[in-house]
Scaffold this motif. Structure first.
Motif, mmCIF file in Angstrom:
data_model
loop_
_atom_site.group_PDB
_atom_site.id
_atom_site.type_symbol
_atom_site.label_atom_id
_atom_site.label_comp_id
_atom_site.label_asym_id
_atom_site.label_seq_id
_atom_site.Cartn_x
_atom_site.Cartn_y
_atom_site.Cartn_z
ATOM 1 N N LEU A 1 1.092 -1.449 -0.310
ATOM 2 C CA LEU A 1 -0.128 0.053 0.334
ATOM 3 C C LEU A 1 -0.023 1.826 -0.180
ATOM 4 C CD1 LEU A 1 -2.842 -0.436 2.395
ATOM 5 C CD2 LEU A 1 -2.800 -0.715 -0.345
ATOM 6 N N ILE A 2 2.465 1.160 0.558
ATOM 7 C CA ILE A 2 2.865 2.898 0.821
ATOM 8 C C ILE A 2 4.140 2.344 0.977
ATOM 9 C CG2 ILE A 2 3.495 3.922 2.566
ATOM 10 C CD1 ILE A 2 1.452 3.237 4.728
ATOM 11 N N THR A 3 4.637 2.891 -0.163
ATOM 12 C CA THR A 3 6.211 2.942 -0.529
ATOM 13 C C THR A 3 6.592 2.767 0.218
ATOM 14 O OG1 THR A 3 6.589 4.715 -1.464
ATOM 15 C CG2 THR A 3 5.614 3.491 -2.885
ATOM 16 N N THR A 4 8.388 2.255 0.834
ATOM 17 C CA THR A 4 9.305 2.395 0.852
ATOM 18 C C THR A 4 9.784 3.718 1.275
ATOM 19 O OG1 THR A 4 10.119 0.285 1.240
ATOM 20 C CG2 THR A 4 11.181 0.886 2.200
ATOM 21 N N GLU A 5 9.957 4.115 -0.353
ATOM 22 C CA GLU A 5 10.376 5.703 -0.052
ATOM 23 C C GLU A 5 10.187 6.789 0.522
ATOM 24 O OE1 GLU A 5 12.513 3.339 -2.957
ATOM 25 O OE2 GLU A 5 9.969 3.368 -2.526
ATOM 26 N N ALA A 6 8.393 6.491 1.017
ATOM 27 C CA ALA A 6 7.551 7.225 1.734
ATOM 28 C C ALA A 6 7.387 7.464 3.079
ATOM 29 C CB ALA A 6 6.208 7.476 0.910
ATOM 30 N N VAL A 7 8.105 5.799 3.698
ATOM 31 C CA VAL A 7 7.850 5.938 4.818
ATOM 32 C C VAL A 7 9.302 5.810 5.454
ATOM 33 C CG1 VAL A 7 8.438 4.285 6.355
ATOM 34 C CG2 VAL A 7 6.378 4.001 4.758
ATOM 35 N N GLU A 8 10.622 6.141 4.626
ATOM 36 C CA GLU A 8 11.440 6.441 4.745
ATOM 37 C C GLU A 8 11.353 8.162 5.164
ATOM 38 O OE1 GLU A 8 14.328 4.506 2.007
ATOM 39 O OE2 GLU A 8 14.606 2.728 3.774
ATOM 40 N N ALA A 9 11.151 8.859 4.236
ATOM 41 C CA ALA A 9 11.144 10.341 4.076
ATOM 42 C C ALA A 9 10.512 10.642 5.006
ATOM 43 C CB ALA A 9 10.372 10.152 3.162
ATOM 44 N N VAL A 10 9.782 10.034 5.614
ATOM 45 C CA VAL A 10 8.446 10.681 6.843
ATOM 46 C C VAL A 10 9.244 10.416 7.398
ATOM 47 C CG1 VAL A 10 6.379 10.034 8.904
ATOM 48 C CG2 VAL A 10 6.805 10.340 6.176
ATOM 49 N N VAL A 11 10.389 8.889 8.211
ATOM 50 C CA VAL A 11 10.808 8.831 9.575
ATOM 51 C C VAL A 11 12.289 10.270 8.983
ATOM 52 C CG1 VAL A 11 12.282 7.158 10.058
ATOM 53 C CG2 VAL A 11 10.820 7.183 9.398
ATOM 54 N N ASP A 12 13.518 10.507 8.033
ATOM 55 C CA ASP A 12 14.091 11.432 8.247
ATOM 56 C C ASP A 12 13.254 12.563 8.831
ATOM 57 O OD1 ASP A 12 15.464 9.261 6.691
ATOM 58 O OD2 ASP A 12 15.497 10.541 4.953
ATOM 59 N N VAL A 13 12.864 13.433 8.420
ATOM 60 C CA VAL A 13 11.778 14.654 8.786
ATOM 61 C C VAL A 13 11.284 14.021 10.330
ATOM 62 C CG1 VAL A 13 10.610 16.024 8.889
ATOM 63 C CG2 VAL A 13 10.614 15.251 6.829
ATOM 64 N N ALA A 14 10.838 13.471 10.702
ATOM 65 C CA ALA A 14 10.419 13.255 11.565
ATOM 66 C C ALA A 14 11.920 13.096 13.564
ATOM 67 C CB ALA A 14 10.093 11.686 11.542
ATOM 68 N N ALA A 15 13.073 11.850 12.746
ATOM 69 C CA ALA A 15 14.188 11.852 13.764
ATOM 70 C C ALA A 15 14.435 12.942 13.656
ATOM 71 C CB ALA A 15 15.165 10.941 12.775
ATOM 72 N N ARG A 16 14.591 13.653 12.917
ATOM 73 C CA ARG A 16 15.634 15.319 12.604
ATOM 74 C C ARG A 16 14.392 16.234 13.587
ATOM 75 N NH1 ARG A 16 16.378 14.780 7.369
ATOM 76 N NH2 ARG A 16 14.543 16.761 7.107
ATOM 77 N N PHE A 17 12.968 16.225 13.764
ATOM 78 C CA PHE A 17 12.501 17.347 14.544
ATOM 79 C C PHE A 17 12.081 16.773 16.153
ATOM 80 C CE2 PHE A 17 8.447 18.201 16.521
ATOM 81 C CZ PHE A 17 7.904 19.259 15.754
ATOM 82 N N ALA A 18 12.312 15.756 16.027
ATOM 83 C CA ALA A 18 12.010 14.822 17.967
ATOM 84 C C ALA A 18 13.448 15.484 18.760
ATOM 85 C CB ALA A 18 11.961 13.522 17.916
#
Length: 423
Positions: A401-418
């Motif tokens: 349902l969801i591409t790996t690239e999209a998941v990794e993009a979300v995690v990249d931003v979230a990890a920096r944010f947190a």
């Protein structure tokens, strides 16, 4: 076998959701197993389990329909004892008897407790419940109370069936229905109508890998965080006067916003809905999934966390199982839990035994896999593990349902944010 007289009453909204056919994967089997080393008093364990089941009506609960439950006078399950000549035989016996089949919602008894004896000082011990009658808080209460009752029974003390300061689950369900039919329910309907008008009834999807076919194609992305991630998250929470959970949720929302380019994005979070009186020590299913959204351009991490925190205060205060109550209200609220089915958790280790559950024994947790696995409750689950030796974000998602690239993009931003300094 007779289980005594049964009294009938309404189900809770969370029970209704499960009985109506939602959440039917194997994840609804909540269980834990451990090797116990030391003397195990079989008679004391049998008596402790009997009293526990008599104390808590949800352990004697069965279902006539999504709207009606019945509670029996007598216990529905007893401790099941077996013996084995080898560890492998013990594990196979435990797998077959404890997790070999899911619970049937139209049958009597939604709990199991099994002991497999290897010798006088070594036993394999397991408890399993259908998720319909327990959540994580209830599981921990059950294990702690069973341990306390066992210790008292093993010492020769007579243990009573009375509970102090706890309502029955049936009383909770009845009060919930009563309150929902009055002003309390009207206030929640007004809140969720306004919430949907603000955020819409769905969130924009992350880039799709196509349509799901058959079972989920479960994939995992792991992202290590700095060693001091926990202290950084707590520092941002203090600056925002929020909670660490809101920080990591806001981080995921910020990541989804950047990945989709949408003006509004949403995720679901779990809320332990023990808001009604005398439910703090009640066993049963209370957890509700509610949405949190991020819209507009709130600014940097500090402003974003404050925005999400302010929203969470109302969301938790007005929490209800939206996929059930929307039918009564004529509102489309279900999809407001996020078009991606995205869910966020923080340091939730799940069910298990904390230390040894039974006095006089030492516990060694052991995995006994359930057939078919646990599946995915949502297509996308973000779990933050900040209390581990290596802090990390772990994402389970459905690759169909969801591409790996999209998941990794979300995690990249979230990890920096947190782990940012809030700017």
């Amino acid at each position: 076998m007779s289980w005594g007289k049964a009294t009938s009453g309404p189900t809770s909204f969370v029970e209704m959701a499960r009985l109506a056919g939602n959440y039917t994967h194997w994840h609804n089997l909540v269980y834990s197993t451990a090797w116990l080393t030391g003397r195990l008093d079989h008679a004391a364990l049998r008596e402790a389990w009997r009293v526990l089941c008599l104390r808590h009506d949800v352990m004697r609960r069965a279902y006539v329909s999504p709207d009606e439950a019945c509670t029996y006078e007598d216990v529905l399950t007893e401790v099941e004892f077996h013996s084995a000549d080898t560890d492998d035989e013990a594990l196979e016996t435990m797998r077959r008897t404890l997790v070999g089949a899911p619970f049937s919602l139209d049958a009597i008894g939604l709990s199991r407790i099994v002991v497999v004896r290897r010798d006088d000082r070594r036993h394999l011990f397991g408890i399993a419940l259908d998720h319909l009658i327990t959540d994580l808080t209830s599981w921990n209460l059950l294990v702690a109370e069973l341990g306390e009752l066992y210790e008292r029974a093993a010492a020769g003390e007579r243990i009573g069936c009375e509970t102090e300061g706890a309502a029955s689950y049936q009383e909770f369900a009845a009060l919930l229905r009563q309150e929902f039919a009055g002003r309390w329910g009207e206030e929640r309907r007004a809140f969720w109508r306004a919430y949907t008008e603000r955020f819409g009834s769905s969130s924009p999807p992350l880039p799709s890998a196509g349509a799901a076919k058959g079972e989920p194609a479960v994939k995992i992305v792991r992202r290590a965080l700095p060693a001091d991630a926990h202290s950084r998250v707590r520092q941002l929470a203090r600056q925002a006067r929020a909670t660490p959970f809101v920080v990591v949720t806001a981080a995921i929302l910020a990541g989804m916003k950047e990945a989709t380019g949408a003006s509004s994005v949403g995720v679901s979070v779990a809320h332990h809905g023990r808001a009604l009186p005398y439910t703090a020590k009640t066993l049963g299913q209370f957890v509700q999934r509610v949405p949190l959204h991020l819209d507009g351009e709130p600014g940097g991490p500090l402003e974003t966390v404050r925005d999400v925190f302010g929203q969470s205060l109302d969301v938790f205060d007005y929490a209800l199982p939206l996929d059930i109550v929307e039918r009564s209200w004529g509102l489309d609220l279900t999809s407001s839990i996020g078009g991606n089915g995205a869910h966020v958790t923080l340091d939730q280790s799940g069910e298990g035994f904390r230390g040894s559950p039974l006095a006089g024994t030492r516990a060694e947790p052991v995995q006994v896999p359930a057939p078919g696995g646990h599946g995915l409750v949502d297509p996308l689950i973000f779990a933050w593990w900040l209390d581990e030796a290596v802090p990390r974000v772990v994402v389970h998602y459905d690759e169909s349902l969801i591409t790996t690239e999209a998941v990794e993009a979300v995690v990249d931003v979230a990890a920096r944010f947190a782990v940012s300094d809030g700017r």
